[in-house]
Design a protein around this motif. Structure first.
Motif, mmCIF file in Angstrom:
data_model
loop_
_atom_site.group_PDB
_atom_site.id
_atom_site.type_symbol
_atom_site.label_atom_id
_atom_site.label_comp_id
_atom_site.label_asym_id
_atom_site.label_seq_id
_atom_site.Cartn_x
_atom_site.Cartn_y
_atom_site.Cartn_z
ATOM 1 N N TYR A 183 0.822 -1.209 0.000
ATOM 2 C CA TYR A 183 0.000 0.000 0.000
ATOM 3 C C TYR A 183 0.858 1.262 0.000
ATOM 4 O O TYR A 183 0.518 2.251 -0.665
ATOM 5 C CB TYR A 183 -0.913 -0.025 1.233
ATOM 6 C CG TYR A 183 -1.803 1.180 1.376
ATOM 7 C CD1 TYR A 183 -2.988 1.277 0.662
ATOM 8 C CD2 TYR A 183 -1.465 2.223 2.243
ATOM 9 C CE1 TYR A 183 -3.816 2.387 0.800
ATOM 10 C CE2 TYR A 183 -2.290 3.330 2.381
ATOM 11 C CZ TYR A 183 -3.456 3.406 1.665
ATOM 12 O OH TYR A 183 -4.264 4.498 1.794
ATOM 13 N N THR A 184 1.974 1.234 0.723
ATOM 14 C CA THR A 184 2.825 2.430 0.806
ATOM 15 C C THR A 184 3.493 2.772 -0.518
ATOM 16 O O THR A 184 3.911 3.916 -0.714
ATOM 17 C CB THR A 184 3.912 2.225 1.877
ATOM 18 O OG1 THR A 184 4.684 1.046 1.556
ATOM 19 C CG2 THR A 184 3.293 2.049 3.262
ATOM 20 N N THR A 185 3.597 1.809 -1.431
ATOM 21 C CA THR A 185 4.249 2.064 -2.717
ATOM 22 C C THR A 185 3.263 2.187 -3.873
ATOM 23 O O THR A 185 3.670 2.475 -4.994
ATOM 24 C CB THR A 185 5.248 0.931 -3.041
ATOM 25 O OG1 THR A 185 4.538 -0.317 -3.133
ATOM 26 C CG2 THR A 185 6.302 0.809 -1.952
ATOM 27 N N ALA A 186 1.977 1.974 -3.603
ATOM 28 C CA ALA A 186 0.974 1.981 -4.678
ATOM 29 C C ALA A 186 0.352 3.366 -4.811
ATOM 30 O O ALA A 186 0.476 4.232 -3.934
ATOM 31 C CB ALA A 186 -0.107 0.943 -4.398
ATOM 32 N N ASP A 187 -0.336 3.582 -5.928
ATOM 33 C CA ASP A 187 -1.098 4.805 -6.118
ATOM 34 C C ASP A 187 -2.297 4.502 -7.018
ATOM 35 O O ASP A 187 -2.432 3.410 -7.553
ATOM 36 C CB ASP A 187 -0.236 5.921 -6.718
ATOM 37 C CG ASP A 187 0.401 5.514 -8.040
ATOM 38 O OD1 ASP A 187 0.102 4.413 -8.538
ATOM 39 O OD2 ASP A 187 1.196 6.302 -8.591
ATOM 40 N N GLY A 188 -3.158 5.497 -7.169
ATOM 41 C CA GLY A 188 -4.317 5.342 -8.039
ATOM 42 C C GLY A 188 -5.303 4.313 -7.525
ATOM 43 O O GLY A 188 -5.474 4.107 -6.317
ATOM 44 N N TYR A 189 -5.961 3.644 -8.481
ATOM 45 C CA TYR A 189 -7.003 2.680 -8.109
ATOM 46 C C TYR A 189 -6.440 1.487 -7.360
ATOM 47 O O TYR A 189 -7.126 0.877 -6.528
ATOM 48 C CB TYR A 189 -7.748 2.210 -9.363
ATOM 49 C CG TYR A 189 -7.002 1.201 -10.192
ATOM 50 C CD1 TYR A 189 -7.202 -0.167 -10.003
ATOM 51 C CD2 TYR A 189 -6.083 1.592 -11.159
ATOM 52 C CE1 TYR A 189 -6.524 -1.104 -10.756
ATOM 53 C CE2 TYR A 189 -5.403 0.664 -11.906
ATOM 54 C CZ TYR A 189 -5.619 -0.677 -11.708
ATOM 55 O OH TYR A 189 -4.932 -1.598 -12.451
ATOM 56 N N ARG A 191 -4.115 1.587 -5.096
ATOM 57 C CA ARG A 191 -4.014 1.991 -3.692
ATOM 58 C C ARG A 191 -5.376 1.872 -2.998
ATOM 59 O O ARG A 191 -5.457 1.432 -1.847
ATOM 60 C CB ARG A 191 -3.485 3.425 -3.616
ATOM 61 C CG ARG A 191 -3.162 3.906 -2.199
ATOM 62 C CD ARG A 191 -2.604 5.316 -2.242
ATOM 63 N NE ARG A 191 -2.312 5.819 -0.910
ATOM 64 C CZ ARG A 191 -1.168 5.639 -0.271
ATOM 65 N NH1 ARG A 191 -0.192 4.948 -0.856
ATOM 66 N NH2 ARG A 191 -0.972 6.134 0.940
ATOM 67 N N VAL A 192 -6.425 2.253 -3.706
ATOM 68 C CA VAL A 192 -7.773 2.123 -3.142
ATOM 69 C C VAL A 192 -8.104 0.660 -2.886
ATOM 70 O O VAL A 192 -8.626 0.285 -1.830
ATOM 71 C CB VAL A 192 -8.817 2.746 -4.091
ATOM 72 C CG1 VAL A 192 -10.229 2.516 -3.571
ATOM 73 C CG2 VAL A 192 -8.560 4.238 -4.265
#
Length: 393
Positions: A183-189, A191-192
């Motif tokens: 989660y700390t390295t993800a983004d966008g959908y 990450r959701v």
């Protein structure tokens, strides 16, 4: 009749929770069955590997676990096997599914996923053996009874629930820890989706902890805590719902984005059509053979390629000023170039030869950025054509 603090009879609350659990179990069984079929198809397409295999095992185990809690299935297992087999099977399948999820979500660092899978086998086997042994020492008349302050007074029943809930707590907590790192390295959908997964797994871990606390408090008779059973069920329902939403979110998001992109590209294709018709009338050989109905993205890409090919072949008929002129001037120059090219094609005028050059360069990366300057020229072409028609009328 016992009444809760909210004025609702406890038996009505329990019945509502039981109904909610039944509905959630049915929905979960359907969702996991569909996910299992999808995983099999993905493995068939992409091949095997430890992570895909672990995901398939997790989905299969959880699917069968939700089937086992069905009353008719549980009765058949208890009749054909031994009393309490359905409960052992349910918690064993949950343990196997959670262990597989630990492997799926494991965040590799200094330890490989393969080594972590080997380590996970030890607590899993220990819990499975513990579940079987403790079930055999539970009196048959309470093996299939619902967990309550009365049933946990039996030491075997209490140990069975502690082993089952303890392993689930460990597994869900390990999954939350791994998902947190992704989660700390993800983004966008993504990450959701990971946030929802982390929330669902956290609720399921809290549900298992609530059951552990209830068993310890009730077995030791420290205090009466029937509300912990209700809390356990509520947290379990919420956890399953949030977890399923987290799993489904990427697929739903992808479908929505695909639908919106198709609508947008159909509109862009329609807007590009006037320019395409004008330039391909002059250079018809750039038009590719008709292959029937095409997806919106493929059709727009094909239209852009054909339009750019035609503009490149028309470039000798266009003066250098075309490249930096206003779009209205570009339209007039393009119309004149088309007329000259068509006249040269039928032999009524001498063909102009010269170096070809790229016109209307793309405004960035991607299909829509490539189409943007062409669409702007196409809109101006359509507008000037409408103005000319109005003037003639």
């Amino acid at each position: 009749m016992v009444v809760t603090g909210t004025g609702v009879p406890t038996f009505l609350l329990a019945a509502s929770l039981d109904a909610g659990v039944g509905v959630i179990n049915t929905i979960a069984a359907v969702v996991f069955a569909l996910a299992f079929c999808w995983r099999l198809d993905q493995i068939r397409r992409a091949g095997w590997g430890l992570q895909p295999l672990a995901m398939m095992v997790a989905v299969a185990s959880l699917t069968v676990a939700f089937v086992v809690v069905n009353e008719s299935v549980a009765d058949a297992l208890n009749t054909r096997g031994f009393q309490g087999l359905s409960r052992v099977a349910f918690y064993a399948l949950l343990a196997i599914g959670v262990a597989a999820l630990v492997v799926v979500f494991f965040f590799p660092d200094r330890v490989t996923r393969e080594r972590r899978a080997g380590w996970e086998a030890l607590p899993l086997v220990a819990s499975l053996v513990g579940l079987q042994v403790t079930m055999l020492v539970i009196p048959q008349e309470i093996r299939t009874e619902t967990i309550s302050e009365w049933t946990v007074q039996n030491l075997g029943f209490a140990l069975f629930m502690l082993i089952a809930s303890g392993y689930l707590t460990y597994g869900f907590a390990a999954c939350v820890n791994s998902v947190r790192k992704f989660y700390t390295t993800a983004d966008g959908y993504l990450r959701v989706s990971l946030g929802l997964l982390m929330g669902g797994l956290g609720l399921l871990a809290s549900s298992a902890i609530a059951q552990i606390v209830f068993v310890i408090v009730s077995a030791s008779r420290v205090a009466r805590s029937p509300w912990l059973v209700t809390t356990n069920r509520v947290l379990a329902i919420l956890g399953v719902v949030v977890f399923l939403i987290g799993i489904s979110y990427p697929m739903v998001y992808s479908r929505i984005q695909t639908h919106l992109a198709n609508r947008r590209r159909r509109r862009l294709d329609t807007e590009l059509l006037p320019l395409w018709r004008v330039v391909t009338d002059a250079i018809p050989e750039v038009v590719l053979p008709d292959v029937g109905n095409l997806p919106p993205t493929t059709r727009l890409h094909r239209r852009v390629v054909e339009t750019r090919d035609a503009l490149t072949q028309l470039s000798p008929y266009l003066p250098p000023v075309f490249e930096y002129a206003e779009v209205e001037v570009q339209v007039r120059l393009l119309r004149a170039a088309v007329v000259e090219a068509m006249a040269a094609a039928d032999g009524s005028r001498e063909k102009i030869s010269g170096a070809v050059r790229d016109l209307a360069p793309a405004e960035g990366e991607g299909l829509e950025a490539d189409a943007a300057p062409l669409i702007r020229l196409s809109k101006a072409l359509l507008a000037t054509g409408a103005d000319e028609s109005a003037g003639t009328g």
